[in-house]
Design a protein around this motif. Sequence first.
Motif, short mmCIF file in Angstrom:
data_model
loop_
_atom_site.label_atom_id
_atom_site.label_comp_id
_atom_site.label_asym_id
_atom_site.label_seq_id
_atom_site.Cartn_x
_atom_site.Cartn_y
_atom_site.Cartn_z
N GLU A 53 0.84 -1.19 0.00
CA GLU A 53 0.00 0.00 0.00
C GLU A 53 0.88 1.24 0.00
O GLU A 53 1.91 1.27 0.67
N ARG A 54 0.46 2.23 -0.77
CA ARG A 54 1.22 3.48 -0.85
C ARG A 54 0.26 4.64 -1.05
O ARG A 54 -0.66 4.56 -1.86
N TRP A 55 0.49 5.72 -0.26
CA TRP A 55 -0.35 6.91 -0.39
C TRP A 55 0.22 7.83 -1.46
O TRP A 55 1.42 8.06 -1.52
N GLU A 56 -0.66 8.33 -2.32
CA GLU A 56 -0.25 9.28 -3.36
C GLU A 56 -1.38 10.27 -3.59
O GLU A 56 -2.49 9.90 -4.00
N GLY A 57 -1.12 11.55 -3.30
CA GLY A 57 -2.13 12.58 -3.49
C GLY A 57 -3.40 12.33 -2.72
O GLY A 57 -4.51 12.59 -3.24
N GLY A 58 -3.30 11.78 -1.52
CA GLY A 58 -4.48 11.53 -0.70
C GLY A 58 -5.20 10.25 -1.04
O GLY A 58 -6.26 9.97 -0.47
N THR A 59 -4.66 9.46 -1.98
CA THR A 59 -5.30 8.21 -2.39
C THR A 59 -4.38 7.04 -2.06
O THR A 59 -3.19 7.07 -2.37
N LYS A 60 -4.95 6.01 -1.43
CA LYS A 60 -4.18 4.81 -1.14
C LYS A 60 -4.17 3.92 -2.39
O LYS A 60 -5.23 3.59 -2.94
N ARG A 61 -2.97 3.57 -2.82
CA ARG A 61 -2.82 2.74 -4.02
C ARG A 61 -2.29 1.36 -3.63
O ARG A 61 -1.43 1.24 -2.75
N PHE A 62 -2.79 0.33 -4.30
CA PHE A 62 -2.47 -1.06 -3.98
C PHE A 62 -1.67 -1.69 -5.12
O PHE A 62 -1.91 -1.41 -6.30
N SER A 63 -0.72 -2.54 -4.74
CA SER A 63 0.06 -3.27 -5.74
C SER A 63 0.50 -4.59 -5.13
O SER A 63 0.34 -4.83 -3.92
N LEU A 64 1.05 -5.46 -5.96
CA LEU A 64 1.54 -6.75 -5.51
C LEU A 64 3.06 -6.71 -5.49
O LEU A 64 3.69 -6.25 -6.45
N ALA A 65 3.65 -7.16 -4.38
CA ALA A 65 5.10 -7.16 -4.26
C ALA A 65 5.71 -7.93 -5.43
O ALA A 65 5.20 -8.99 -5.82
N PRO A 66 6.78 -7.39 -6.03
CA PRO A 66 7.39 -8.04 -7.20
C PRO A 66 7.70 -9.51 -7.00
O PRO A 66 7.52 -10.32 -7.92
N GLU A 67 8.15 -9.90 -5.80
CA GLU A 67 8.52 -11.31 -5.59
C GLU A 67 7.33 -12.24 -5.59
O GLU A 67 7.48 -13.46 -5.68
#
Length: 328
Positions: A53-67
Motif C-alpha cells: 500500500e502506498r499513499w499518493e495525493g491523498g489516495t491509497k494505491r495497492f500493488s503486488l510485491a514483485p517477488e
Amino acid sequence: MTRESSPKEKLLGLLNEGQEAGLDELSRLLGITRRHVRRLLNELEEEGWALQERWEGGTKRFSLAPEDRSVPAGQIDLTERELQALTVAASAAQATLRPTPFGNQLQEAVRKLLRASGMIFSFEPSWQPEIWHFDDSVSSNVDPEVFWAVAKAANECETLAVDYYSASTGQFSSGRRIDPLVIAEQGGSWLLAAYCHENQGVLDFSIPAIEAAEPTGEYFTRPEGFGPEAYFEDRFHALRGEGGHEIVLKVDAEKAEYFRRKTYHPSQVVEDREEGGIVVTFETSSLDDVAAFVRSWGPGVKVVSPDELADRIAAEARQVAKSYRGGG
C-alpha cells in the motif's frame, strides 16, 4: 466454452501485471463496487499474497510485491530442446548463484516450467545434474536482504545508503551513498560497481562486506559511456584500486607452455628468453588477485616487478614457512 474469470481472478491478474491502483480505479476496471474491491483485497492478503500500500495525493494505491508476481505457464510456448537447455543452464548458473537468493529460486522456476509443460520428455530432467558438471567455486556469503536491496536499486537506478567495511583500508563507513551500476561475479567474489558520492567516482564494493543497504528515495542517471566490459577487463578479478600496475613475471620453461596456450589477462604479452622460459607482462589496476595468481604457480613463476608485489609475496611465504615450523 471458456469459463469467465471471477472478479478476484481478474484483480489478481491486474496486480500480477504490475498494476498499482486505488479503490476507485480498481472498481472501474473490474466493474464492481469499492466495497467489493476492498473485500477481495482482504481475501488475497489472508491467502498469503504480499500486497503493498502506498499513499499518493491523498489516495491509497495497492500493488503486488514483485517477488509474488507470477507468469501463467499457458502464456509460454517452449520446445523440448528449449526446456532441456534451460535445465542445463540452471545447473550451470547454480554454481555461480548458489550464495545468492537466486540460486534456489532458479531451480524452482525450472521445475515449475517442466511441470507446467505437461510434456513427456525424451531426456530425464532429474538425471541432468548427474550428466552435467559445472565448477562450484564461489564461496563468498551474501546477505539475502542486502542482495535484494542492491538488485532492486540497480534495476530502478535508486541511490543506496550502505554500511560498508573496506578490507583494503580497514575502515568502516556508515550511510555511504552509492549509485549501483553493475553486479558482477568475479573469480569467486560478488562485486558491485557503483558510483560513490564521497569519492566522486565508480568503485568496486564487495557485496558480502555491505552490512546494510537502505534505499534513499533519490534516483540517478547512469553515467554516459560507462560499460561493464571495459570496466572489468583490466584486472585479475580484483577490486578496482587507484592507479595502474605493470606486472612482469619470469616463467620457467616447464610452466611456459601454459602461458603460450592460454591468455590469463586481456593485456598479457609473452616474450621468449634466451636462457629458456618466457617473460610475461600485463597491466592491472589492483595487486590483490595478482598475488594469489602468482602464488598458485609455485617457484616456477617469479615476480620481476613491481617490487611491491615481489615483497608482498616474499613476506607471505616467510609467514607460511614460520607457521609450519610451529613459530606462530
